[in-house]
Design a protein around this motif. Structure first.
Motif, PDB file in Angstrom:
ATOM      1  N   VAL A 123       2.760 -12.225  -4.402  1.00 52.18           N
ATOM      2  CA  VAL A 123       1.713 -11.625  -5.181  1.00 52.18           C
ATOM      3  C   VAL A 123       0.409 -11.496  -4.211  1.00 52.18           C
ATOM      4  O   VAL A 123      -0.093 -10.375  -4.133  1.00 52.18           O
ATOM      5  N   LEU A 124      -0.147 -12.454  -3.710  1.00 46.73           N
ATOM      6  CA  LEU A 124      -1.268 -12.193  -2.959  1.00 46.73           C
ATOM      7  C   LEU A 124      -1.060 -11.356  -1.837  1.00 46.73           C
ATOM      8  O   LEU A 124      -2.081 -10.478  -1.517  1.00 46.73           O
ATOM      9  N   THR A 125      -0.199 -11.529  -0.948  1.00 41.77           N
ATOM     10  CA  THR A 125       0.052 -10.515   0.147  1.00 41.77           C
ATOM     11  C   THR A 125       0.024  -9.147  -0.220  1.00 41.77           C
ATOM     12  O   THR A 125      -0.518  -8.215   0.486  1.00 41.77           O
ATOM     13  N   PHE A 126       0.689  -8.822  -1.380  1.00 38.79           N
ATOM     14  CA  PHE A 126       0.968  -7.692  -1.882  1.00 38.79           C
ATOM     15  C   PHE A 126      -0.538  -7.047  -2.226  1.00 38.79           C
ATOM     16  O   PHE A 126      -1.139  -5.959  -1.973  1.00 38.79           O
ATOM     17  N   ALA A 127      -1.289  -8.020  -3.166  1.00 36.79           N
ATOM     18  CA  ALA A 127      -2.673  -7.688  -3.828  1.00 36.79           C
ATOM     19  C   ALA A 127      -3.542  -7.491  -2.276  1.00 36.79           C
ATOM     20  O   ALA A 127      -4.237  -6.465  -2.263  1.00 36.79           O
ATOM     21  N   ILE A 128      -3.479  -8.310  -1.387  1.00 36.61           N
ATOM     22  CA  ILE A 128      -4.273  -8.169  -0.049  1.00 36.61           C
ATOM     23  C   ILE A 128      -3.994  -6.802   0.701  1.00 36.61           C
ATOM     24  O   ILE A 128      -5.191  -6.095   0.828  1.00 36.61           O
ATOM     25  N   LEU A 129      -2.753  -6.639   0.759  1.00 34.30           N
ATOM     26  CA  LEU A 129      -2.373  -5.245   1.229  1.00 34.30           C
ATOM     27  C   LEU A 129      -3.151  -4.270   0.699  1.00 34.30           C
ATOM     28  O   LEU A 129      -3.609  -3.069   1.392  1.00 34.30           O
ATOM     29  N   THR A 130      -2.807  -4.123  -0.729  1.00 33.91           N
ATOM     30  CA  THR A 130      -3.268  -2.956  -1.403  1.00 33.91           C
ATOM     31  C   THR A 130      -4.766  -2.744  -1.475  1.00 33.91           C
ATOM     32  O   THR A 130      -5.288  -1.685  -1.193  1.00 33.91           O
ATOM     33  N   ILE A 131      -5.453  -4.064  -1.559  1.00 34.80           N
ATOM     34  CA  ILE A 131      -6.927  -3.899  -1.419  1.00 34.80           C
ATOM     35  C   ILE A 131      -7.436  -3.277  -0.054  1.00 34.80           C
ATOM     36  O   ILE A 131      -8.156  -2.359  -0.006  1.00 34.80           O
ATOM     37  N   LEU A 132      -6.859  -3.862   1.129  1.00 33.72           N
ATOM     38  CA  LEU A 132      -7.291  -3.270   2.174  1.00 33.72           C
ATOM     39  C   LEU A 132      -6.924  -1.857   2.446  1.00 33.72           C
ATOM     40  O   LEU A 132      -7.894  -1.070   3.083  1.00 33.72           O
ATOM     41  N   LEU A 133      -5.908  -1.427   2.049  1.00 34.40           N
ATOM     42  CA  LEU A 133      -5.358   0.086   2.047  1.00 34.40           C
ATOM     43  C   LEU A 133      -6.319   0.786   1.306  1.00 34.40           C
ATOM     44  O   LEU A 133      -6.843   1.980   1.831  1.00 34.40           O
ATOM     45  N   ILE A 134      -6.801   0.588   0.295  1.00 37.06           N
ATOM     46  CA  ILE A 134      -8.061   1.215  -0.570  1.00 37.06           C
ATOM     47  C   ILE A 134      -8.955   1.130   0.138  1.00 37.06           C
ATOM     48  O   ILE A 134      -9.750   2.037   0.104  1.00 37.06           O
TER      49      ILE A 134
END
Length: 152
Positions: A123-134
């Motif tokens: 969950v954290l890796t997906f969330a971090i990737l999504t936030i950085l992408l945004i």
């Protein structure tokens, strides 16, 4: 990231490169362990031919495609200076769907997905990737959006 000091970007690039190579070696180690596993062994054919695994062919096929994607991304990054910039960028952007396929594979057939800290790491890796992408794509300004889309 726009606005970050070149020294910071350099350090992050080194960390990014090291994490990528480490991830690839761990993926290869993962495949090797599956071949010698006595509980649920896989053949090399099941590992190398997507969707051919006897157990969960869809989920394991996603893992195989993700592994091939990661190898292609690493190799083309090493050849970055020899490739057309647009071609390299298009290939490198494949890292996002490659990550998602690896994540789905891990969550779908990972024997340790139910372990609390493993699930949280997914969950954290997906969330971090999504936030950085945004942040990179939408909060970096017009130049950032053009760079992200491969235009200058």
């Amino acid at each position: 990231m726009p606005g970050w000091a070149p020294k910071t970007k350099g350090k992050l690039y080194k960390l990014h490169s090291a994490a990528t190579v480490l991830g690839m070696f761990l993926g290869i180690f993962h495949a090797m362990l599956l071949v010698i596993d006595t509980f649920m062994p896989f053949s090399w054919a099941e590992l190398l031919l997507p969707f051919s695994a006897e157990h969960s062919p869809l989920m394991n096929g996603l893992g195989t495609i993700a592994a091939f994607g990661m190898i292609a991304i690493i190799l083309t990054t090493d050849l970055r200076n020899k490739l057309n910039k647009k071609v390299w960028r298009a290939l490198h952007l494949c890292s996002y769907p490659t990550f998602v396929m690896a994540l789905i594979h891990g969550m779908g057939v990972g024997s340790d997905t139910n372990v609390g800290w493993i699930f949280i790491s997914y969950v954290l890796t997906f969330a971090i990737l999504t936030i950085l992408l945004i942040i990179r794509g939408f909060l970096g300004g017009k130049r950032s959006l053009a760079h992200f889309a491969g235009r200058r």
